[in-house]
Every structure is written in C-alpha cells, then in structure tokens.
Design a protein around this motif. Structure first.
Motif, PDB file in Angstrom:
ATOM      1  N   VAL A   1       2.040   0.030 -10.248  1.00 30.33           N
ATOM      2  CA  VAL A   1       0.945   0.150 -10.485  1.00 30.33           C
ATOM      3  C   VAL A   1       0.330   0.820  -9.625  1.00 30.33           C
ATOM      4  CG1 VAL A   1       0.166  -2.334 -10.261  1.00 30.33           C
ATOM      5  CG2 VAL A   1       0.278  -1.439  -7.688  1.00 30.33           C
ATOM      6  N   GLY A   2      -0.310   1.906  -9.633  1.00 29.52           N
ATOM      7  CA  GLY A   2      -1.105   3.205  -8.956  1.00 29.52           C
ATOM      8  C   GLY A   2      -1.229   3.326  -7.495  1.00 29.52           C
ATOM      9  N   VAL A   3      -1.471   4.325  -7.515  1.00 27.63           N
ATOM     10  CA  VAL A   3      -1.277   5.033  -5.835  1.00 27.63           C
ATOM     11  C   VAL A   3      -1.795   4.454  -4.928  1.00 27.63           C
ATOM     12  CG1 VAL A   3      -1.372   7.252  -4.602  1.00 27.63           C
ATOM     13  CG2 VAL A   3      -0.882   7.248  -6.753  1.00 27.63           C
ATOM     14  N   GLU A   4      -1.624   4.047  -4.369  1.00 26.24           N
ATOM     15  CA  GLU A   4      -1.711   2.590  -2.724  1.00 26.24           C
ATOM     16  C   GLU A   4      -3.166   1.562  -3.248  1.00 26.24           C
ATOM     17  OE1 GLU A   4      -4.656   5.233  -0.693  1.00 26.24           O
ATOM     18  OE2 GLU A   4      -2.704   6.398  -0.432  1.00 26.24           O
TER      19      GLU A   4
ATOM     20  N   GLU B   1       1.838  -1.539   0.063  1.00 30.22           N
ATOM     21  CA  GLU B   1       0.021  -0.201   0.260  1.00 30.22           C
ATOM     22  C   GLU B   1       0.951   1.801   0.288  1.00 30.22           C
ATOM     23  OE1 GLU B   1      -2.384   0.492   3.591  1.00 30.22           O
ATOM     24  OE2 GLU B   1      -4.327   1.209   1.495  1.00 30.22           O
ATOM     25  N   ASP B   2       2.217   0.655   0.109  1.00 31.20           N
ATOM     26  CA  ASP B   2       2.924   2.038   0.389  1.00 31.20           C
ATOM     27  C   ASP B   2       3.635   2.922  -0.298  1.00 31.20           C
ATOM     28  OD1 ASP B   2       2.307   3.656   3.042  1.00 31.20           O
ATOM     29  OD2 ASP B   2       4.374   2.873   3.996  1.00 31.20           O
ATOM     30  N   ASN B   3       4.000   1.966  -1.548  1.00 33.84           N
ATOM     31  CA  ASN B   3       4.961   2.333  -2.306  1.00 33.84           C
ATOM     32  C   ASN B   3       4.423   1.745  -3.437  1.00 33.84           C
ATOM     33  OD1 ASN B   3       5.514  -0.542  -2.690  1.00 33.84           O
ATOM     34  ND2 ASN B   3       7.738  -0.249  -2.086  1.00 33.84           N
ATOM     35  N   ASN B   4       3.325   2.077  -3.824  1.00 34.85           N
ATOM     36  CA  ASN B   4       2.516   1.801  -5.508  1.00 34.85           C
ATOM     37  C   ASN B   4       3.401   0.356  -6.209  1.00 34.85           C
ATOM     38  OD1 ASN B   4       1.233   4.100  -4.338  1.00 34.85           O
ATOM     39  ND2 ASN B   4       2.943   4.848  -5.576  1.00 34.85           N
TER      40      ASN B   4
ATOM     41  N   LYS C   1       0.196   8.307 -15.617  1.00 38.56           N
ATOM     42  CA  LYS C   1       1.441   7.534 -16.726  1.00 38.56           C
ATOM     43  C   LYS C   1       0.853   5.960 -17.209  1.00 38.56           C
ATOM     44  CE  LYS C   1       2.994   3.979 -12.994  1.00 38.56           C
ATOM     45  NZ  LYS C   1       4.264   3.815 -12.568  1.00 38.56           N
ATOM     46  N   PHE C   2      -0.922   5.889 -16.707  1.00 40.19           N
ATOM     47  CA  PHE C   2      -1.217   4.890 -17.163  1.00 40.19           C
ATOM     48  C   PHE C   2      -2.253   5.780 -17.939  1.00 40.19           C
ATOM     49  CE2 PHE C   2      -0.814   2.808 -12.790  1.00 40.19           C
ATOM     50  CZ  PHE C   2       0.192   2.181 -13.339  1.00 40.19           C
TER      51      PHE C   2
ATOM     52  N   ARG D   1       7.776  10.870   4.465  1.00 46.50           N
ATOM     53  CA  ARG D   1       8.745  10.281   3.847  1.00 46.50           C
ATOM     54  C   ARG D   1       9.747  11.272   2.940  1.00 46.50           C
ATOM     55  NH1 ARG D   1       7.086   4.762   2.244  1.00 46.50           N
ATOM     56  NH2 ARG D   1       6.520   6.078   0.549  1.00 46.50           N
TER      57      ARG D   1
ATOM     58  N   ARG E   1       3.063   8.882   2.886  1.00 48.68           N
ATOM     59  CA  ARG E   1       4.338   9.375   2.159  1.00 48.68           C
ATOM     60  C   ARG E   1       4.228  10.362   2.213  1.00 48.68           C
ATOM     61  NH1 ARG E   1      -0.793   6.920  -0.968  1.00 48.68           N
ATOM     62  NH2 ARG E   1      -1.578   9.417  -1.496  1.00 48.68           N
TER      63      ARG E   1
ATOM     64  N   GLU F   1      -6.569   2.398  -4.699  1.00 48.32           N
ATOM     65  CA  GLU F   1      -7.220   3.482  -4.273  1.00 48.32           C
ATOM     66  C   GLU F   1      -7.269   4.627  -4.259  1.00 48.32           C
ATOM     67  OE1 GLU F   1      -7.995   0.758   0.056  1.00 48.32           O
ATOM     68  OE2 GLU F   1      -6.850   2.549  -0.057  1.00 48.32           O
ATOM     69  N   THR F   2      -6.202   5.656  -4.944  1.00 48.54           N
ATOM     70  CA  THR F   2      -6.209   6.726  -4.996  1.00 48.54           C
ATOM     71  C   THR F   2      -5.993   6.914  -6.796  1.00 48.54           C
ATOM     72  OG1 THR F   2      -5.584   7.146  -2.729  1.00 48.54           O
ATOM     73  CG2 THR F   2      -4.675   8.536  -4.266  1.00 48.54           C
TER      74      THR F   2
ATOM     75  N   THR G   1       1.560   9.122 -10.811  1.00 47.35           N
ATOM     76  CA  THR G   1       1.241   7.530 -10.436  1.00 47.35           C
ATOM     77  C   THR G   1       0.448   7.438 -11.263  1.00 47.35           C
ATOM     78  OG1 THR G   1       2.414   7.965  -8.583  1.00 47.35           O
ATOM     79  CG2 THR G   1       1.111   6.173  -9.651  1.00 47.35           C
TER      80      THR G   1
ATOM     81  N   GLN H   1      -1.896   6.055   4.999  1.00 50.08           N
ATOM     82  CA  GLN H   1      -0.558   5.614   4.097  1.00 50.08           C
ATOM     83  C   GLN H   1      -0.543   7.732   3.343  1.00 50.08           C
ATOM     84  OE1 GLN H   1      -3.257   3.338   4.422  1.00 50.08           O
ATOM     85  NE2 GLN H   1      -4.427   3.699   2.581  1.00 50.08           N
TER      86      GLN H   1
ATOM     87  N   ARG I   1      -4.863  17.177  -6.388  1.00 49.65           N
ATOM     88  CA  ARG I   1      -5.925  16.078  -6.622  1.00 49.65           C
ATOM     89  C   ARG I   1      -7.557  16.294  -7.705  1.00 49.65           C
ATOM     90  NH1 ARG I   1      -5.624  12.433  -8.107  1.00 49.65           N
ATOM     91  NH2 ARG I   1      -7.539  11.217  -6.894  1.00 49.65           N
TER      92      ARG I   1
END
Lengths: 323, 406
Positions: free
Chosen positions: A137-140, A116-119, B78-79, B299, B296, A158-159, B75, B292, B317
């Motif tokens: 993959v995507g975020v979360e 979940e933390d690093n996509n 990109k899809f 970090r 993020r 999820e995001t 993120t 989460q 967003r």
C-alpha cells in the motif's frame, strides 16, 4: 460458506448483546509508553487492573466472542493475544514489522494489519496463526476498516494521503482515493454506503461514497478560541443507528459530534489532552476516548452528549476496546 | 556519482516490481505515465567538520534525504501513474552554472533541489534558463536570500538564521533567561548567526550583556592531550563577564562552540550553534509520527537523519505533494500550486507546513535539542500571530523587504 459466516456474525452479535445486558462494561486501553493494558470498570469508573504487555502497544481489538484482546505491540513487531478471563498473554502471532492498527474481519477469521514501517498491510489467518498475504500500500499505512459485508477492506496511508480500497476476495487494491494530509482512521457507516476518513494534518473528515469511490463531502471543524492547526481529527466512531458520528480532534482536546445525514457539527465535547481513539460500549450508551497527554480516558454519555468522567489509566493511552 | 545513479536505478527497478505485484498491475500501459524528474544539484565544496569525533561525517548529507523523499513519492506515485526519478548532479567546485542550467533546461529538468551556498544559489536562479524553474534551497540559511536577494523561482526549505534565532529566543524568554552573553566566531557564517541573535534579543527585549569574538583555529579533530588545553582556553574566554543567565554560541564554523559547555568560568548553560540548538530536525524527534521517518531513513542509510537530509526530504516531498494534487509535472503549474493556499505538507511536525507567500520560506516549527534529547519546540506558548504562530519565527511580512506573490 456464506451461511456459516452469517451465523458466526449473529452469534457474535448475540454475545455482544449478552455482554451489554449483563451490566458492567469493561474498557481495555493500550498505553503506548507504559507498555501496559489498563482494564477499566465502567460501572465503578475506575481502572481495576494494569497488565504488562510487549513494547509499544497501540491498536487493540476484541475477538468476536469477546474473550480475547488482540494487541498490536508495535516495537515488539508482533500481535499479542490477551485472555480476558486470566489477563494473561496466551498467544503471540506474527504481524510483519511495526504493526500499528488492525481490523478484524466480520467473520472473525482474519486480522488485517497495517505495518506502519514497511508500506504493507499484512493479512493474518487467525485459525492457522500464520500470515497468509501481504498487500503493498502507500507510505505509512495506518487506518484500517472493514465493510459490514466483509467484502471491502480499507487502509489509509499517512504520507501517501490515500484511502486504499482492497477487495477481500482477491486481496488486491481496486481503488485509491486521495484525501487530505495524513489520514489516520477510516470508519464505514453501518449501512456500508459511506466511508469516513479523518485527516490529521488536513484537519478534515472526508466522506467517501463507497459505490462510486468519490469524496462526497468534507466535514470541517472550527472551535471558538481554539487554534485551527490544533484541530487534528483522528478516531471516528459512528453510532449503530448510523445517525451520529463522533470524531476525536487530537490536541484540540475535544470530541466533535457530527450529524451523519447533514454532515453538520453539532457539538464539541471537552475531554482530556491529545484525544486520539474512541470506542462505544456494546449498547452504544457510552463512548470512551483515549487522551494521550493527560494519561486518562474520558467517558461520554452518548445520548446526552455529556462527558461523565475522566479516569486515569497508564502512560500515553492510545487504543481502546470495550466489552 | 556514477555508483549512486546505479543505485537509484536499482531502487526504481524495485519499485517497478512492487507495482507489478500489486495494484498497478492494471496499469501496464506506460505511455500515459507522468514522468517527474527531480534534480539534486550539489557542489563539491569543503564544509567544516563537526568538532566532536562522536559526530559522524556523512558524505551524502542532504542527498540521502532526497533519495528517501523520492522513494516516498514513488510509493504514492505508483497508484497515480506518476514516475519519480532523482537526477543526482554533484558538480565540481566552481563549475560553470550557465552550462549546467542550459543542460537541465534542455532536458526539461527544472525541478531542482539546490544544495548550494548562497552566492551559487543566486547565480543559478538568475540564469535565463532557470526563469521558470522551481529551485528549492536546502542549504543556505542567509536571511538576505529571503529579503533583498529573494527570487520568484527560489523556495527556501531550510529555515533562515532569523527563524532559528527567534525559536531559541522564544524559549529563553519563556524561561525568563533574559541576560545573554554572545560569543561568536570570526567567519562570515558565525557573524551572520550572531547578527540574527542580536535581532532576536531586540525583538524579545532580552539583553546581550556582553559580546566576545573568538578567533581560535581548531585544526585537527583528533588530539591525544588536547582536553586540558581546550578547557583552559574556554575558562579564559569566559572570565570576568557581567552577570548573565545563558551563553549564546555563534560558531557555525565548528571551531570552538562544542568546547564551551562545562568549561565556562561561571556555571551557565550554553545555547546557540552548540549546546541547546535550534534545528528543523534532530535524531531525538519522534513526535507526530517522526519515529517512522527516522526509522525509514536509518534503515536505508545506516545513519541518523540530519537537518539537511530532512530539508531535502521536505523539498522532494513538496514537489511530490504538488504533483499528486495537480496531476502535473510542469514547473509553472507546480510553482503556482506550491504558493497557493491549498498547498500543505505533512512533515512530522504536528502541523501542516506551507510556504510564506512574500518570501517563499517554508514555515515550520523549530526543534530545540540538546545532543541526545528534544528539549522543546518553538513557537513557544504565548507567541501569537494573526495568521499562524509559525509566523512569529523569522521575518514576518511587514518586516520583510521581499514582496513575491502579492
């Protein structure tokens, strides 16, 4: 190779059937805040043991032979393997950071883990106990599913609000389907033709045609006297005959019963508070829901669509697996 | 400014690489990639420092949240062949906004996250070059911006003072703490928060039994021997008050509010701008997947996510969500989508967030937090509304003088 796989599948199936005819089913429940696994005897309808495990256990799943329980201990950043005979953690496997939910390949050799933390989705080779691949993959990333033929792995993010279709032979994303906000869970119909994806904030379940990768329909929910924004679909389970879907609705405190063919919601079953994940007994006679805020699980009679009992478990029950 | 641009470049490069390694390898054709530049427009102005030395003083408050939002958008993008960039423009104080607006407009950069004070925000919004821009306010909490001074090209992501005061008021009323003492500072923002508290008290039939103004100037955050002097002053400030339940501090200027808890004459809890505070984000918020986002952020930036960071993340967003759903980077298309019923933003608050049509304020739950813990979330149980309980916070449509998107 294929034969071996099929054989493995059949023997696993035989095992599962064996277990169910043996009578008493046992449910295992991960308690996110309690850092424990509750062992629930579904004949006695009570919690018979509580096993301490690593920090923040969330997604859990059984090995194909039903002897082991794999546990995403999210804050410990690994997978723990619980021997169900001795109720001891016998192995710790790498998972990548913050494993939340995973799915076991149909042949039982791989765990696909949502970090979940690093996509990333991490692919864990169970025989070797090593990470064999990481898929961006995507975020979360959260929801994980595997097609009945083992060829397609699904991850929902999820995001990013997508269901990512991953080819399990190349481990590359082939398609991305945009769904409603905060997709939490994905479930194939037993024939592998449809993928059901819940959207917690969107309040819907998207039914995706696996062949075309297009959304065919969205299941919506409305409950008299319940505020729309508390209807937050999470866990989805479809009966082995492919006819009925059960959808956990989060803070609406209900499990929806949906006719798969017509997409019609036929019933809402009142369970505990903040219901997230679901699991059937191997014969699909009973369905168990984890109710996070009331610290219990509800046991549902699948055929009669009745809530039979709620059973106290540990703190913040999250995942459930039954053998 | 230059350094941050370089950093962002590195970030984009990293994403490019990630995309190459993964699913986007089939999308090597960049010609049909949709470019989405989002401008972060800030101004170098002095801000009150937190009174407590324990509170860090970040220099990238807001901007860090926008950077994280861009990363999240990228993120997803990109899809979909959507390429997001953050154009960071931190202006010297009092810079010529007309020139900046012309520049942005010429460059086609009209999606703007505005980290500006109310007067500067309005000045920007009223420039002809900004007529079709989407300006997302992440800083100015002034209620007038959502009423007499509302603008069609301005969206308010940061909650208004009225929303925050109502969030706090609902909590106090639900605890039946109905008798309030209001102590406010003398600067305009303090007065504005005090005014919002008065409105809330009237709305929920709470009683402000006494008001006091405090004109102390804090000076340095540091002092070797200041503790006793401060305590004496606070005791004096809160002496001989009528019977009351709770002390409401209105000190946005950070000059005395943090000194109030435990130093009052009567043993009473402190709420408002210090003590128990209403805020749209807090370090202790980990519900609804909040963990989460906190992780993020921490970090990436090595500090807690603050309210303005969260607002900037929500703003970026919001644009990302609209671009994803409309497959467009055109500001008018995006604007129309953002105010439509279809728009919903998942932002770790357990509910979809959307913009009020009449004043373009983002409706969202407000957290009530003590320094280290989340205490409650408003709207409180029982504060109902025919549309959504979220509209029980702040100026509702019938009370508002603003009528955008009729």
């Amino acid at each position: 190779m294929k034969e071996v796989m099929a054989l493995g599948f059949i023997s696993a199936l035989a095992c599962a059937i064996g277990a169910s005819t043996a009578g008493a089913n046992t449910a295992y429940v991960s308690n996110e805040k309690g850092n424990t696994i509750s062992v629930v005897d579904l004949e006695k309808m009570e919690t018979v043991a509580t096993v301490p495990v690593g920090e923040r256990p969330r997604g859990i799943t059984l090995s194909k032979d039903g002897k082991l329980l794999y546990i995403c201990t999210s804050d410990a950043d690994h997978i723990e393997v619980l021997d169900l005979e001795t109720l001891k953690v016998v192995q710790v496997l790498p998972s990548g950071p913050d494993p939340e939910l995973f799915v076991l390949s149909q042949d039982g050799t791989r765990l696909y883990i949502a970090n979940e933390d690093n996509n990333f989705v991490t692919v864990l080779d169970l025989a070797q106990g090593v990470i064999s691949a990481e898929i961006p993959v995507g975020v979360e990333p959260e929801g994980m599913a595997i097609s009945p033929d083992d060829k397609i792995m699904i991850n929902t993010s999820e995001t990013t609000n997508m269901a990512h279709f991953v080819d399990t032979s190349t481990l590359e994303i082939t398609d991305n389907v945009l769904v409603d906000s905060r997709p939490r869970y994905a479930e194939f119909t037993p024939d592998g033709k449809e993928l059901w994806v819940s959207a917690e904030i969107g309040g819907t379940v998207s039914v995706i045609d696996v062949a075309t990768r297009k959304i065919m329909e969205k299941v919506e929910f409305a409950i008299q006297g319940v505020r729309a924004d508390t209807i937050q679909p999470v866990g989805v389970k479809i009966t082995p005959d492919g006819k009925t879907a059960f959808v956990a609705l989060g803070p609406a405190n209900r499990v929806a019963v949906v006719d798969v063919a017509s997409r019609e919601v036929q019933d809402y079953l009142l369970v505990g508070q903040r219901v997230w994940q679901l699991a059937f007994t191997p014969d699909a006679g009973l369905l168990v829901s984890t109710n996070g805020e009331s610290n219990d699980v509800s046991v549902i009679d699948v055929e009669n669509r009745k809530v039979l009992r709620s059973i106290p478990v540990g703190e913040l029950p999250w995942g459930v697996a039954i053998r | 400014m230059r350094a941050s641009t370089v950093m962002l470049g590195a970030l984009i490069l990293a994403f490019g690489l990630a995309a190459d390694a993964g699913p986007a390898s089939a999308q090597d054709d960049t010609a049909d990639t949709l470019q989405v530049p989002i401008v972060y427009l800030g101004e170098q102005v002095a801000e009150p420092l937190p009174l407590s030395l324990v509170e860090p003083v970040p220099t990238d408050k807001g901007l860090a949240g926008a950077r994280l939002g861009i990363e999240d958008n990228a993120t997803t993008g990109k899809f979909l062949k959507h390429d997001y960039t953050l154009v960071e423009r931190i202006l010297p104080g009092g810079a010529d906004l007309t020139a900046v607006a012309a520049e942005l407009s010429t460059a086609g950069q009209t999606l703007i996250v505005a980290d500006l004070a109310a007067d500067r925000l309005l000045a920007l919004a009223d420039l002809p070059d900004m007529a079709n821009a989407v300006i997302l306010n992440i800083r100015a909490q002034d209620d007038a911006l959502r009423a007499s001074d509302c603008r069609a090209n301005v969206f308010h992501v940061i909650p208004s003072r009225a929303m925050k005061a109502d969030a706090l008021g609902q909590f106090l009323v639900s605890r039946q703490w109905m008798r309030w003492v209001l102590i406010h500072g003398i600067n305009p923002p303090d007065q504005a928060f005090a005014e919002a508290i008065r409105r809330t008290a009237k709305r929920y039939r709470a009683e402000i039994v006494e008001e006091r103004a405090y004109g102390f100037q804090a000076g340095s955050r540091r002092s070797d021997t200041g503790e006793q002097q401060v305590r004496e002053q606070m005791i004096k400030l809160t002496q001989r008050l009528p019977d009351y339940d709770v002390l409401v501090a209105a000190d946005e200027s950070e000059v005395f509010g943090e000194y109030l808890p435990y130093r009052t004459w009567d043993p009473r809890p402190v709420v408002g701008t210090q003590g128990l505070v209403p805020t749209s984000w807090h370090r202790s918020q980990e519900q609804w997947g909040g963990t989460q986002l906190q992780r993020r952020f921490t970090r990436a930036f090595n500090r807690w996510m603050l309210e303005r960071d969260y607002a900037a993340w929500e703003a970026v967003r919001s644009i990302g969500e609209a671009v994803t759903r409309t497959n467009s980077a055109d500001s008018v298309t995006l604007r129309n989508y953002i105010v439509s019923d279809a728009f919903e933003l998942a932002a770790f608050k357990g509910k979809p967030l959307s913009f009020r049509k009449w004043d373009q304020q983002l409706r969202q739950p407000i957290l009530l937090a003590s320094p280290l813990m989340l205490v409650s979330v408003s709207p409180q149980e029982g504060f109902l509304h025919q549309r959504t309980p979220l509209d029980s916070l702040g100026y509702d449509e019938p009370d508002s003088t603003c009528r955008l998107n009729p």
